[in-house]
Scaffold this motif. Sequence first.
Motif, PDB file in Angstrom:
ATOM      1  N   ALA A 398       0.784  -1.105  -0.028  1.00  0.00           N
ATOM      2  CA  ALA A 398      -0.005  -0.010  -0.219  1.00  0.00           C
ATOM      3  C   ALA A 398       0.650   1.230  -0.034  1.00  0.00           C
ATOM      4  O   ALA A 398       0.311   2.577  -0.226  1.00  0.00           O
ATOM      5  CB  ALA A 398      -0.929   0.077   1.139  1.00  0.00           C
ATOM      6  N   ILE A 399       2.191   1.031  -0.003  1.00  0.00           N
ATOM      7  CA  ILE A 399       3.131   2.228   0.088  1.00  0.00           C
ATOM      8  C   ILE A 399       2.870   3.151  -1.129  1.00  0.00           C
ATOM      9  O   ILE A 399       2.594   2.714  -2.236  1.00  0.00           O
ATOM     10  CB  ILE A 399       4.566   2.074   0.261  1.00  0.00           C
ATOM     11  N   ASP A 400       2.731   4.402  -1.033  1.00  0.00           N
ATOM     12  CA  ASP A 400       2.755   5.504  -2.161  1.00  0.00           C
ATOM     13  C   ASP A 400       4.225   5.836  -2.494  1.00  0.00           C
ATOM     14  O   ASP A 400       5.021   6.223  -1.934  1.00  0.00           O
ATOM     15  CB  ASP A 400       1.953   6.756  -1.708  1.00  0.00           C
ATOM     16  N   PRO A 401       4.288   5.402  -3.894  1.00  0.00           N
ATOM     17  CA  PRO A 401       5.586   5.383  -4.328  1.00  0.00           C
ATOM     18  C   PRO A 401       6.006   6.838  -4.582  1.00  0.00           C
ATOM     19  O   PRO A 401       7.342   7.347  -4.403  1.00  0.00           O
ATOM     20  CB  PRO A 401       5.484   4.704  -5.828  1.00  0.00           C
ATOM     21  N   ALA A 402       5.121   7.834  -4.487  1.00  0.00           N
ATOM     22  CA  ALA A 402       5.537   9.179  -4.776  1.00  0.00           C
ATOM     23  C   ALA A 402       5.986   9.856  -3.506  1.00  0.00           C
ATOM     24  O   ALA A 402       6.960  10.391  -3.381  1.00  0.00           O
ATOM     25  CB  ALA A 402       4.406   9.914  -5.263  1.00  0.00           C
ATOM     26  N   VAL A 403       5.195   9.311  -2.347  1.00  0.00           N
ATOM     27  CA  VAL A 403       5.947   9.650  -0.900  1.00  0.00           C
ATOM     28  C   VAL A 403       7.108   9.040  -0.649  1.00  0.00           C
ATOM     29  O   VAL A 403       8.007   9.804  -0.003  1.00  0.00           O
ATOM     30  CB  VAL A 403       4.862   9.359   0.278  1.00  0.00           C
ATOM     31  N   LEU A 404       7.237   7.989  -0.892  1.00  0.00           N
ATOM     32  CA  LEU A 404       8.515   7.133  -0.566  1.00  0.00           C
ATOM     33  C   LEU A 404       9.703   7.995  -1.469  1.00  0.00           C
ATOM     34  O   LEU A 404      10.738   8.014  -0.957  1.00  0.00           O
ATOM     35  CB  LEU A 404       8.315   5.654  -0.836  1.00  0.00           C
ATOM     36  N   GLY A 405       9.338   8.109  -2.783  1.00  0.00           N
ATOM     37  CA  GLY A 405      10.368   8.725  -3.414  1.00  0.00           C
ATOM     38  C   GLY A 405      10.771   9.969  -2.885  1.00  0.00           C
ATOM     39  O   GLY A 405      12.081  10.536  -3.478  1.00  0.00           O
ATOM     40  N   GLU A 406       9.932  10.788  -2.048  1.00  0.00           N
ATOM     41  CA  GLU A 406      10.456  11.995  -1.403  1.00  0.00           C
ATOM     42  C   GLU A 406      11.869  11.831  -0.740  1.00  0.00           C
ATOM     43  O   GLU A 406      12.496  13.018  -0.161  1.00  0.00           O
ATOM     44  CB  GLU A 406       9.429  12.707  -1.021  1.00  0.00           C
ATOM     45  N   VAL A 407      11.862  10.589  -0.026  1.00  0.00           N
ATOM     46  CA  VAL A 407      13.002  10.579   1.082  1.00  0.00           C
ATOM     47  C   VAL A 407      14.174   9.679   0.500  1.00  0.00           C
ATOM     48  O   VAL A 407      15.342   9.672   1.257  1.00  0.00           O
ATOM     49  CB  VAL A 407      12.360   9.757   2.286  1.00  0.00           C
ATOM     50  N   VAL A 408      14.009   8.885  -0.511  1.00  0.00           N
ATOM     51  CA  VAL A 408      15.217   8.238  -1.058  1.00  0.00           C
ATOM     52  C   VAL A 408      16.204   9.003  -1.719  1.00  0.00           C
ATOM     53  O   VAL A 408      16.064  10.202  -2.118  1.00  0.00           O
ATOM     54  CB  VAL A 408      14.692   6.970  -1.882  1.00  0.00           C
ATOM     55  N   GLY A 409      17.430   8.346  -1.688  1.00  0.00           N
ATOM     56  CA  GLY A 409      18.469   9.156  -2.476  1.00  0.00           C
ATOM     57  C   GLY A 409      18.400   8.672  -4.078  1.00  0.00           C
ATOM     58  O   GLY A 409      18.748   9.655  -4.664  1.00  0.00           O
ATOM     59  N   SER A 410      17.974   7.587  -4.495  1.00  0.00           N
ATOM     60  CA  SER A 410      17.515   7.173  -5.655  1.00  0.00           C
ATOM     61  C   SER A 410      16.356   6.478  -5.941  1.00  0.00           C
ATOM     62  O   SER A 410      15.837   5.653  -5.146  1.00  0.00           O
ATOM     63  CB  SER A 410      18.761   6.536  -6.503  1.00  0.00           C
ATOM     64  N   ARG A 411      15.545   6.908  -6.912  1.00  0.00           N
ATOM     65  CA  ARG A 411      14.288   5.805  -7.121  1.00  0.00           C
ATOM     66  C   ARG A 411      14.508   4.701  -7.756  1.00  0.00           C
ATOM     67  O   ARG A 411      14.145   4.580  -9.070  1.00  0.00           O
ATOM     68  CB  ARG A 411      13.266   6.819  -7.659  1.00  0.00           C
ATOM     69  N   VAL A 412      14.965   3.848  -7.196  1.00  0.00           N
ATOM     70  CA  VAL A 412      15.305   2.601  -7.968  1.00  0.00           C
ATOM     71  C   VAL A 412      14.761   1.279  -6.923  1.00  0.00           C
ATOM     72  O   VAL A 412      15.168   1.308  -5.572  1.00  0.00           O
ATOM     73  CB  VAL A 412      16.845   2.258  -7.906  1.00  0.00           C
ATOM     74  N   ILE A 413      13.920   0.507  -7.171  1.00  0.00           N
ATOM     75  CA  ILE A 413      13.339  -0.299  -6.323  1.00  0.00           C
ATOM     76  C   ILE A 413      13.604  -1.815  -7.076  1.00  0.00           C
ATOM     77  O   ILE A 413      13.356  -2.057  -8.343  1.00  0.00           O
ATOM     78  CB  ILE A 413      11.635  -0.272  -6.129  1.00  0.00           C
ATOM     79  N   LEU A 414      13.816  -2.778  -6.080  1.00  0.00           N
ATOM     80  CA  LEU A 414      13.849  -4.117  -6.623  1.00  0.00           C
ATOM     81  C   LEU A 414      12.708  -5.113  -5.928  1.00  0.00           C
ATOM     82  O   LEU A 414      12.962  -5.136  -4.581  1.00  0.00           O
ATOM     83  CB  LEU A 414      15.317  -4.700  -6.191  1.00  0.00           C
ATOM     84  N   ASP A 415      11.907  -5.501  -6.628  1.00  0.00           N
ATOM     85  CA  ASP A 415      10.884  -6.026  -5.902  1.00  0.00           C
ATOM     86  C   ASP A 415      11.172  -7.474  -6.019  1.00  0.00           C
ATOM     87  O   ASP A 415      10.742  -8.239  -7.158  1.00  0.00           O
ATOM     88  CB  ASP A 415       9.467  -5.724  -6.773  1.00  0.00           C
ATOM     89  N   ALA A 416      11.792  -8.149  -5.030  1.00  0.00           N
ATOM     90  CA  ALA A 416      11.958  -9.529  -5.132  1.00  0.00           C
ATOM     91  C   ALA A 416      10.819 -10.556  -4.851  1.00  0.00           C
ATOM     92  O   ALA A 416      11.085 -11.630  -4.752  1.00  0.00           O
ATOM     93  CB  ALA A 416      13.070  -9.697  -3.954  1.00  0.00           C
TER      94      ALA A 416
END
Length: 438
Positions: A398-416
């Motif tokens: 349920a995480i909002d990727p836009a909200v999480l994108g504001e705190v990361v250094g790089s918008r890269v996600i690995l969905d294992a």
Amino acid sequence: MPRLTVLGTGYLGVTHAACMAELGFDVLGMDVDESKIARLSAGEVPFYEPDLEPLVAKHLDSGKLRFTTSYEEIAEFGDVHFTCVGTPQKRGDLGADLTQVDAVIAGLAPHLRRPCLVVGKSTVPVGTAARLAEYLRTHAPAGDAAELAWNPEFLREGFAVLDTLKPDRLVVGVRSAVAEATLREVYADLIDAGIPFLVTDFATAELVKVAANAFLATKISFINAMAEVCEAAGADVTALADAIGHDPRIGRRFLNAGLGFGGGCLPKDIRAFMARAGELGAAEALTFLREVDAINMRRRVRTVELAREACGGALLGRRIGVLGAAFKPNSDDVRDSPALSVAGQLQLQGALVSVYDPKAMDNAAALFPTLAYAPSAVDACRGADLVLHVTEWPEFLAIDPAVLGEVVGSRVILDARNALDPDRWREAGWTYRSLGRP
């Protein structure tokens, strides 16, 4: 109505005790760990399982459920004794360690002075029940009147209460009509509700659980093998699984490619199954399970490789936020957790790893104390060069990727776990990677 006891108050034992009380029985649970019994007697379940702690509290209050550390009290109280202790993998061996099973039978037998039924629920190598039945016959004062049966459990962590009160089937291995009749009385409400009640010999009852686990593990590893091929061919393993899952002979359940299986049961059970088949002279029948196990373990290696690629080819000094520590959602179990295994490997290769899990933080920290742990998903990912999704908790989906994108250094996600929506994350400006998909 017979009075029931449950020996062993781990995951299986506490669940079985509380659910038998819910079915109306007077139940006495027993463990040699005094601190555990004290916590349970106060209504505190020492692990997380949805709906279980309120059920324990309910029947402590109703008087249907009590706990003790005394074998003598157990023997005096109960008519049916369920043994629910663990069978971990032996150190340095594939086989099952039956120390706890043997200990609980040895502790109980000398106190059995009247007719009773001892019911094994642990997952054991085939042949164990016959050996324990002979031990009871020769060591219990009641002799032949202290009978054994085997009633394997089929619980899924996260759904254990449901699986006990509304199981897919009940399997009982018995040697007498009396034992069968006793178990039919114990499970009368479930049988009346239409739950299949399958009566077998000891060996078949023992094999049902490990055969089911072997089949499930094979299905999971099959789709993960297809993920390896899809990566090489540029195909999409999720679309492939959807397509073949429409075939009713195959089905879509457990065809989710990803990081693979873990936990305290499936990996050790298939290894013990292989070991026992070898002892019986049937090793060749289960050689395929070695590859099933190997495919499963390769998923962890591949996830670390993809993480390294996503970090530009090197992990040293890279910040990685890891979402998940439990081996599956709705559990705090970190035994043989693929999530923690990957997090640990990333740290060993120089990454700065921060982990968050909704329920498994304490257990994870006890097992991997050198990892960093964050109080929330956002905190775990703050400043991260890579976000790694390894346990498919609803909170993470349920995480909002836009909200999480504001705190990361790089918008890269690995969905294992191949559980997130790739389009949703890419639309929010993320580079999305997963196992077995372009």
